[in-house]
Structure formats: structure tokens, C-alpha cells
Design a protein around this motif. Sequence first.
Motif, PDB file in Angstrom:
ATOM      1  N   HIS A 149       0.937   5.758  11.108  1.00  0.00           N
ATOM      2  CA  HIS A 149       0.617   6.954  10.337  1.00  0.00           C
ATOM      3  C   HIS A 149      -0.861   6.940   9.947  1.00  0.00           C
ATOM      4  O   HIS A 149      -1.398   5.907   9.533  1.00  0.00           O
ATOM      5  CB  HIS A 149       1.460   7.020   9.061  1.00  0.00           C
ATOM      6  N   ALA A 150      -1.487   8.103  10.080  1.00  0.00           N
ATOM      7  CA  ALA A 150      -2.855   8.287   9.602  1.00  0.00           C
ATOM      8  C   ALA A 150      -2.846   9.413   8.578  1.00  0.00           C
ATOM      9  O   ALA A 150      -2.325  10.509   8.848  1.00  0.00           O
ATOM     10  CB  ALA A 150      -3.791   8.615  10.758  1.00  0.00           C
ATOM     11  N   TYR A 151      -3.416   9.161   7.406  1.00  0.00           N
ATOM     12  CA  TYR A 151      -3.283  10.068   6.269  1.00  0.00           C
ATOM     13  C   TYR A 151      -4.543  10.925   6.103  1.00  0.00           C
ATOM     14  O   TYR A 151      -5.665  10.468   6.334  1.00  0.00           O
ATOM     15  CB  TYR A 151      -3.030   9.265   4.995  1.00  0.00           C
ATOM     16  N   PHE A 152      -4.330  12.179   5.659  1.00  0.00           N
ATOM     17  CA  PHE A 152      -5.437  13.077   5.383  1.00  0.00           C
ATOM     18  C   PHE A 152      -5.068  13.965   4.203  1.00  0.00           C
ATOM     19  O   PHE A 152      -3.902  14.075   3.807  1.00  0.00           O
ATOM     20  CB  PHE A 152      -5.806  13.904   6.619  1.00  0.00           C
ATOM     21  N   PRO A 180       3.395   8.218  -4.166  1.00  0.00           N
ATOM     22  CA  PRO A 180       3.226   9.277  -5.180  1.00  0.00           C
ATOM     23  C   PRO A 180       2.248  10.371  -4.732  1.00  0.00           C
ATOM     24  O   PRO A 180       2.425  11.537  -5.093  1.00  0.00           O
ATOM     25  CB  PRO A 180       2.681   8.517  -6.395  1.00  0.00           C
ATOM     26  N   LEU A 181       1.224  10.002  -3.959  1.00  0.00           N
ATOM     27  CA  LEU A 181       0.275  11.008  -3.483  1.00  0.00           C
ATOM     28  C   LEU A 181       0.945  11.960  -2.495  1.00  0.00           C
ATOM     29  O   LEU A 181       0.668  13.167  -2.498  1.00  0.00           O
ATOM     30  CB  LEU A 181      -0.928  10.318  -2.816  1.00  0.00           C
ATOM     31  N   ARG A 182       1.847  11.422  -1.672  1.00  0.00           N
ATOM     32  CA  ARG A 182       2.605  12.285  -0.768  1.00  0.00           C
ATOM     33  C   ARG A 182       3.559  13.182  -1.549  1.00  0.00           C
ATOM     34  O   ARG A 182       3.668  14.381  -1.288  1.00  0.00           O
ATOM     35  CB  ARG A 182       3.392  11.442   0.239  1.00  0.00           C
ATOM     36  N   ILE A 230      -1.607  14.374  -0.149  1.00  0.00           N
ATOM     37  CA  ILE A 230      -1.912  13.872   1.187  1.00  0.00           C
ATOM     38  C   ILE A 230      -0.718  14.128   2.093  1.00  0.00           C
ATOM     39  O   ILE A 230       0.409  14.316   1.637  1.00  0.00           O
ATOM     40  CB  ILE A 230      -2.241  12.351   1.191  1.00  0.00           C
ATOM     41  N   THR A 231      -0.978  14.152   3.381  1.00  0.00           N
ATOM     42  CA  THR A 231       0.072  14.179   4.389  1.00  0.00           C
ATOM     43  C   THR A 231      -0.389  13.286   5.531  1.00  0.00           C
ATOM     44  O   THR A 231      -1.421  12.614   5.419  1.00  0.00           O
ATOM     45  CB  THR A 231       0.367  15.622   4.841  1.00  0.00           C
ATOM     46  N   ILE A 288       0.830  -1.203   0.000  1.00  0.00           N
ATOM     47  CA  ILE A 288       0.000   0.000   0.000  1.00  0.00           C
ATOM     48  C   ILE A 288       0.865   1.253   0.000  1.00  0.00           C
ATOM     49  O   ILE A 288       0.448   2.311  -0.487  1.00  0.00           O
ATOM     50  CB  ILE A 288      -0.975  -0.005   1.198  1.00  0.00           C
ATOM     51  N   HIS A 289       2.077   1.158   0.504  1.00  0.00           N
ATOM     52  CA  HIS A 289       2.950   2.326   0.519  1.00  0.00           C
ATOM     53  C   HIS A 289       3.367   2.738  -0.899  1.00  0.00           C
ATOM     54  O   HIS A 289       3.671   3.912  -1.134  1.00  0.00           O
ATOM     55  CB  HIS A 289       4.167   2.054   1.398  1.00  0.00           C
TER      56      HIS A 289
END
Length: 302
Positions: free
Chosen positions: A72-75, A53-55, A60-61, A47-48
Motif C-alpha cells: 500500500h502507498a498512502y496519499f 485513525p488517519l484513514r 488519507i487513502t 505503523i498501522h
Amino acid sequence: MSPAPTLQPPTGDTHARRALALISQYRLLTSTQLHQMLTPHTPPRKIHNVLAPLREDGLITHTTLGGKHGMHAYFLTPAGAQTVTDWPELRGRTPTTIHSPVAASLRAAHTLTGVRAHLTFLADARAHGDEYEPLDWVPEVTHRLPDTIGEDRLIADAVLHYTVASPRRLQYRAFVEIDRTTMSSERLARKLISYARFHSYIPQPAGRRGNIADQGAMLAWQRFYPRFPRVLFILTGAARPTLTRRIEDLRQMTADHELVTRFAAHVPLGAAVLEDLEAHGPRARVWTPLAGTADPRGWTQF
């Protein structure tokens, strides 16, 4: 000569797009939860490759839960929220931007507990061949209430849309309330009054008052649902005796409050402990009906 093949645009979504849509809908997700929703049959570390690429693109952060080496929780970032604004799968949902990792961590407990509950339904659907997808749990759904008394809005922690495929195709909707034992038992039980008020609410034109007996008037909920969704309370965050007492308080409210009693005659109401759903699945006999006998049953059986 054969005609040249016509090139068609792809119709499937990439994992990256689906991940961004899920983070938008749920506001906050851990990598483990995203893995369970998107790629459950691949190694969790994969999943990483979706998130990186989104980070890197600034969409996302994350916040770190439980200290420096925690989960880590992503938003979404503001750029991520802007990206998904017009996506059809999120139509009617305004992207929420969490402005800092601290703000994300403050809302993590309630948000991620709701996702835990959703994942039990998702796993059950996959096991039984039912139709229930990662976006079929819609968090924080707001409806207006009559503003003559009490609160003027009903905010459900989530609405789920679930279709049982066999032996007979049946569609279910449910309002879901997540209780982490952070409010008093009485305040939790009062939510039943809000649902009962919404069930009988007919919006009135300005300057006119009315009630359910008005001929030809449409109940407010009928604008959104073909049938009023059942109401499910999912409890966690305390020892079993405490959770059992809170479920009994919900049953007592159903029996003692006239409006709620009438409501329960038309709408199925039930409560379960989150850890039981995770251990046995929502179809198991882990739900206590809030009206009638307290014999445990599956979530579609009351």
C-alpha cells in the motif's frame, strides 16, 4: 499554600501529525517508508496503528502497488490536504491532492524511488549523529530560469538540507536528480545546463536586460540559498554498465559545455548508483565527481 501548577500545552508532535505532514510533503509513501522515517526502533506493524485513525477520519487513502495483495502507498485526500494547509512545518509547500488510486499508482515509481534515496541519507545521519530529519528532503522544488532560451523553469527532484555534526559542524545543501533510466542519456546530461543557467541568472526588471556582470545585482539563487547547493545525480533502473555509461555522459557534458565547465568550477557535482547508497551509505566512496578525476568518494568530498 503552594500555587496551583500552571498547565502548559504539549510541545511534541504526535506520530499521526508527523505521518500526515510526511505524506503531504512526499505526496506518496508506503507504510514501510513511513515506519523507517517515524518509528524505526519499533516493530514495522506498529505503523498501522498510526495510519488507521488517519484513514478512518478520511484524511488519507491508498493505492495498491503490484496487484491486489501488493504494497500500500498512502496519499492525502482533499480533507487531508485541507487539514495541513497552514501547518508551519509545511510552510511554502502547497499540499498536492492525488485524485484517484490510479493516478497515485502512475506516479509511484518516480516518487517512491526518490524516497528510497532520501532514506539512505536519513539512515546515515542517524548512524553518525548528524542533523537530518524526515522533512529535510524537499521534493519537486521549482526555480525560474532566464526565459530567453530553452526551458523557463528548473524543477529539481529534491533539495536536501543536511548538517554534519562532527568533527566540525558543517551545513550542506544539495539539488538531487533521480534518474530511473526513463529518459535518454543526453536529456539527463542537459539538466546540467539548466543548473548552470540558474547559477548565473540575474532577474531583470521589466524592459531591461543584463548579465552576471551587473554591479550590485543579486543572483536569483541568492534569494533562497546562502551558497549554491551541490548537484547530486542518483541513478537506478538499469544494469551497471548502462548506469556507468550514463555517469560518463554527465562527465562529458561537464567537460565539453563551456557554461557547465565554468559552473563546475564553483559548485560540486557528483553521481552515484542508488543501490550503492543503500548498500554502503552516502558517506561511502560510491560517488563519481563530474569534474576533475573520476576517483570515487563520499558525497561531501567533491
